[in-house]
Design a protein around this motif. Structure first.
Motif, PDB file in Angstrom:
ATOM      1  N   UNK A 255      21.662   8.775  68.167  1.00 10.05           N
ATOM      2  CA  UNK A 255      20.697   8.831  67.069  1.00 10.05           C
ATOM      3  C   UNK A 255      20.689   7.491  66.345  1.00 10.05           C
ATOM      4  N   UNK A 256      19.598   7.267  65.606  1.00 10.90           N
ATOM      5  CA  UNK A 256      19.439   6.046  64.839  1.00 10.90           C
ATOM      6  C   UNK A 256      19.172   6.426  63.390  1.00 10.90           C
ATOM      7  N   UNK A 257      20.023   5.984  62.481  1.00 14.62           N
ATOM      8  CA  UNK A 257      19.805   6.173  61.044  1.00 14.62           C
ATOM      9  C   UNK A 257      18.855   5.096  60.551  1.00 14.62           C
ATOM     10  N   UNK A 258      17.855   5.517  59.744  1.00 10.55           N
ATOM     11  CA  UNK A 258      16.841   4.585  59.248  1.00 10.55           C
ATOM     12  C   UNK A 258      16.675   4.767  57.750  1.00 10.55           C
ATOM     13  N   UNK A 259      17.078   3.794  56.969  1.00 12.43           N
ATOM     14  CA  UNK A 259      16.877   3.803  55.515  1.00 12.43           C
ATOM     15  C   UNK A 259      15.757   2.822  55.184  1.00 12.43           C
ATOM     16  N   UNK A 260      14.688   3.357  54.548  1.00  9.24           N
ATOM     17  CA  UNK A 260      13.525   2.532  54.236  1.00  9.24           C
ATOM     18  C   UNK A 260      13.476   2.232  52.738  1.00  9.24           C
ATOM     19  N   UNK A 261      13.073   1.008  52.405  1.00  6.79           N
ATOM     20  CA  UNK A 261      12.849   0.634  51.013  1.00  6.79           C
ATOM     21  C   UNK A 261      11.552  -0.177  50.938  1.00  6.79           C
ATOM     22  N   UNK A 262      10.547   0.408  50.238  1.00  7.34           N
ATOM     23  CA  UNK A 262       9.309  -0.313  49.982  1.00  7.34           C
ATOM     24  C   UNK A 262       9.488  -1.102  48.694  1.00  7.34           C
ATOM     25  N   UNK A 263       9.271  -2.410  48.734  1.00  3.51           N
ATOM     26  CA  UNK A 263       9.473  -3.264  47.570  1.00  3.51           C
ATOM     27  C   UNK A 263       8.160  -3.937  47.214  1.00  3.51           C
ATOM     28  N   UNK A 264       7.688  -3.654  45.994  1.00  6.39           N
ATOM     29  CA  UNK A 264       6.459  -4.292  45.507  1.00  6.39           C
ATOM     30  C   UNK A 264       6.742  -5.776  45.276  1.00  6.39           C
ATOM     31  N   UNK A 265       6.012  -6.626  45.949  1.00  7.58           N
ATOM     32  CA  UNK A 265       6.266  -8.064  45.834  1.00  7.58           C
ATOM     33  C   UNK A 265       6.021  -8.583  44.423  1.00  7.58           C
ATOM     34  N   UNK A 266       5.147  -7.947  43.672  1.00 12.55           N
ATOM     35  CA  UNK A 266       4.810  -8.431  42.344  1.00 12.55           C
ATOM     36  C   UNK A 266       5.757  -7.897  41.283  1.00 12.55           C
ATOM     37  N   UNK A 267       6.012  -6.599  41.310  1.00 17.33           N
ATOM     38  CA  UNK A 267       6.805  -5.965  40.239  1.00 17.33           C
ATOM     39  C   UNK A 267       8.240  -5.694  40.652  1.00 17.33           C
ATOM     40  N   UNK A 268       8.556  -5.811  41.948  1.00 15.83           N
ATOM     41  CA  UNK A 268       9.873  -5.482  42.496  1.00 15.83           C
ATOM     42  C   UNK A 268      10.219  -3.992  42.370  1.00 15.83           C
ATOM     43  N   UNK A 269       9.208  -3.170  42.094  1.00 19.59           N
ATOM     44  CA  UNK A 269       9.429  -1.718  42.080  1.00 19.59           C
ATOM     45  C   UNK A 269       9.735  -1.259  43.503  1.00 19.59           C
ATOM     46  N   UNK A 270      10.746  -0.378  43.630  1.00 20.87           N
ATOM     47  CA  UNK A 270      11.143   0.053  44.966  1.00 20.87           C
ATOM     48  C   UNK A 270      10.884   1.553  45.151  1.00 20.87           C
ATOM     49  N   UNK A 271      10.597   1.934  46.391  1.00 22.04           N
ATOM     50  CA  UNK A 271      10.404   3.329  46.787  1.00 22.04           C
ATOM     51  C   UNK A 271      11.218   3.545  48.048  1.00 22.04           C
ATOM     52  N   UNK A 272      12.141   4.509  47.985  1.00 21.83           N
ATOM     53  CA  UNK A 272      13.099   4.678  49.065  1.00 21.83           C
ATOM     54  C   UNK A 272      12.868   5.986  49.813  1.00 21.83           C
ATOM     55  N   UNK A 273      13.248   5.966  51.081  1.00 19.47           N
ATOM     56  CA  UNK A 273      13.148   7.167  51.914  1.00 19.47           C
ATOM     57  C   UNK A 273      14.128   7.039  53.067  1.00 19.47           C
ATOM     58  N   UNK A 274      14.451   8.146  53.691  1.00 23.96           N
ATOM     59  CA  UNK A 274      15.408   8.152  54.804  1.00 23.96           C
ATOM     60  C   UNK A 274      14.795   8.894  55.984  1.00 23.96           C
ATOM     61  N   UNK A 275      15.067   8.390  57.193  1.00 24.74           N
ATOM     62  CA  UNK A 275      14.632   9.045  58.408  1.00 24.74           C
ATOM     63  C   UNK A 275      15.666   8.874  59.487  1.00 24.74           C
TER      64      UNK A 275
END
Length: 457
Positions: A303-323
């Motif tokens: 299996x492959x663990x995948x941790x995602x982090x979306x980072x807004x380039x302007x505000x540096x706000x992050x949104x995280x998810x796992x798959x």
């Protein structure tokens, strides 16, 4: 509907008192000059009041029964004040009994109040006969009535009060009925004439206010009683159709863009955790969901663990998810088996518009088991392990954004359609119960839901 002529009488008659020849009781004649016969309320003898001497037609020695609407009562229906002057109890051959009250107004003539204990109808004798192309459907103006009761004999069981014809207990007519929601068309025939009456269903509240009668039984429905669900079902289906079209347009316009490959990268052969940054990813809607899909085509027994982090380039706000993508195979006493998927999908809701980097922290993991049936060996690969330099799997990450979830579309349809479904089921149940009393095969939804057992009966 064709206009119907009402008898316009010049002046209100005065109440006239008569003496009953049978018992000497005082009989009030409320429609003097118009009534032909009257029944003594004390002994129930039928009197001919067209003769000044008041002849005795039939003598009875029975007490007048208590009436739900006492004769002489006045009430206003459809803006007209009526007085109850006569009462009949009738029954059909092999069927139940019903009550008919004769109402009188000096300026509007006669009407009938009819009840079988479930509700009340206001009947008016027609001056025109309905037309028909077949006997099953009658037309009165532009309104169609469907046959409900077949021809049967109706007999007068009890009579009280005054009438515009010489009525008697035992008098019989052959009657038949046709209905439409809210009204009934009745034909009565004897050796001398054929008469037609249209009866309009009255509201319980209207009758209570007019004559103080109590609400009757509510089930089964009356033959011409409209379904309480029919009125809003038509409007509800129109609203549902409109909302369906609107939701379809919205889901097509904002449901999602096509999948875009954000990047691809190999899994470390030594199983160490790695990080990769993909982007930029442009999101154009004010707020949208972001779907991230990872595909590991050569993944087997791991299996492959995948941790995602979306980072807004302007505000540096992050949104995280796992798959996680996982795929296993093996063999046991039942033979070869496989489990899991080489593809992993996740969603991040309500992400604002902007340009984003997608940071992926990932790690490959090997599953070791003595019962493993090796996919690589079955594919003629010498080294069965997939975490090695020669057989190193690659992760392909795709991204797409959209303002609406497809699941939201179906949930919205379900929420919109559920009340309609419940209303439709109740409407069908009501109509089946109403038509169950008919002498003819059911029609409409009741016919569509009729079972084969019902047909055999």
């Amino acid at each position: 509907m064709q206009p119907e002529t009402e008898l316009q009488l010049p002046a209100a008659p005065a109440v006239k008192a008569l003496a009953c020849p049978a018992c000497g009781g005082s009989v009030a004649l409320r429609a003097a000059g118009y009534s032909v016969s009257v029944v003594c309320q004390y002994c129930s003898s039928i009197l001919d009041v067209t003769d000044p001497q008041v002849k005795l037609i039939t003598e009875y020695r029975q007490a007048a029964e208590a009436l739900e609407i006492p004769l002489g009562s006045r009430g206003t229906l459809r803006g007209i004040e009526w007085e109850a002057i006569g009462y009949l109890q009738r029954s059909a051959a092999g069927g139940g009994a019903w009550d008919e009250y004769l109402l009188f107004n000096p300026y509007h003539g006669y009407r009938w109040l009819i009840t079988d204990g479930r509700g009340w109808s206001l009947g008016e004798q027609l001056t025109v006969s309905p037309s028909y192309s077949d006997y099953e459907t009658m037309l009165l103006g532009d309104r169609a009535y469907t046959r409900f009761y077949e021809d049967s004999t109706a007999r007068v069981n009890y009579v009280l009060g005054e009438f515009y014809w010489r009525v008697a207990v035992g008098e019989e007519v052959v009657g038949a009925d046709w209905v439409r929601p809210g009204s009934m068309l009745s034909r009565e025939k004897n050796a001398h004439e054929v008469s037609w009456t249209r009866s309009i269903l009255l509201d319980h509240k209207e009758m209570a206010e007019a004559f103080g009668v109590q609400k009757g039984a509510s089930w089964p429905p009356m033959p011409h009683q409209p379904s309480p669900n029919a009125a809003w079902l038509g409007t509800g289906f129109k609203i549902f159709a409109g909302m369906f079209l609107l939701l379809t347009v919205l889901i097509l316009a904002f449901g999602g863009t096509s999948w875009v490959t954000a990047g691809r990268f190999p899994i470390a052969s030594d199983g160490t955790e790695r990080t990769v940054t993909l982007g930029p990813i442009h999101l154009g809607h004010l707020y949208q969901r972001v779907e991230i899909r990872a595909d590991v085509p050569r993944l087997e027994n791991g299996w492959v663990d995948l941790d995602y982090t979306l980072v807004d380039r302007k505000t540096q706000q992050v949104y995280e998810a796992y798959g996680a993508a996982e795929r296993y195979s093996g063999s046991d006493s039942d033979g070869p088996w496989t489990e899991g998927s080489r593809r992993s999908s996740i969603s991040v809701a309500s992400v604002p518009a902007g340009d984003y980097d997608l940071v992926v922290d990932y790690k490959g993991n090997r599953w070791n088991s003595s019962t493993t049936w090796d996919y690589a060996r079955s594919m003629s690969v010498e080294d069965p392990g997939w975490l090695n330099q020669d057989n190193q799997p690659e992760v392909v990450v795709e991204v797409r954004g959209g303002a609406l979830f497809a699941s939201s579309f179906f949930i919205a349809l379900l929420l919109l359609g559920l009340p309609l479904l419940i209303g439709l089921i109740r409407h069908i149940q009501f109509d089946k119960a109403r038509q169950a009393e008919s002498d003819f095969a059911p029609t409409g939804f009741a016919a569509l839901t009729q079972s084969s057992e019902d047909d055999e009966e």
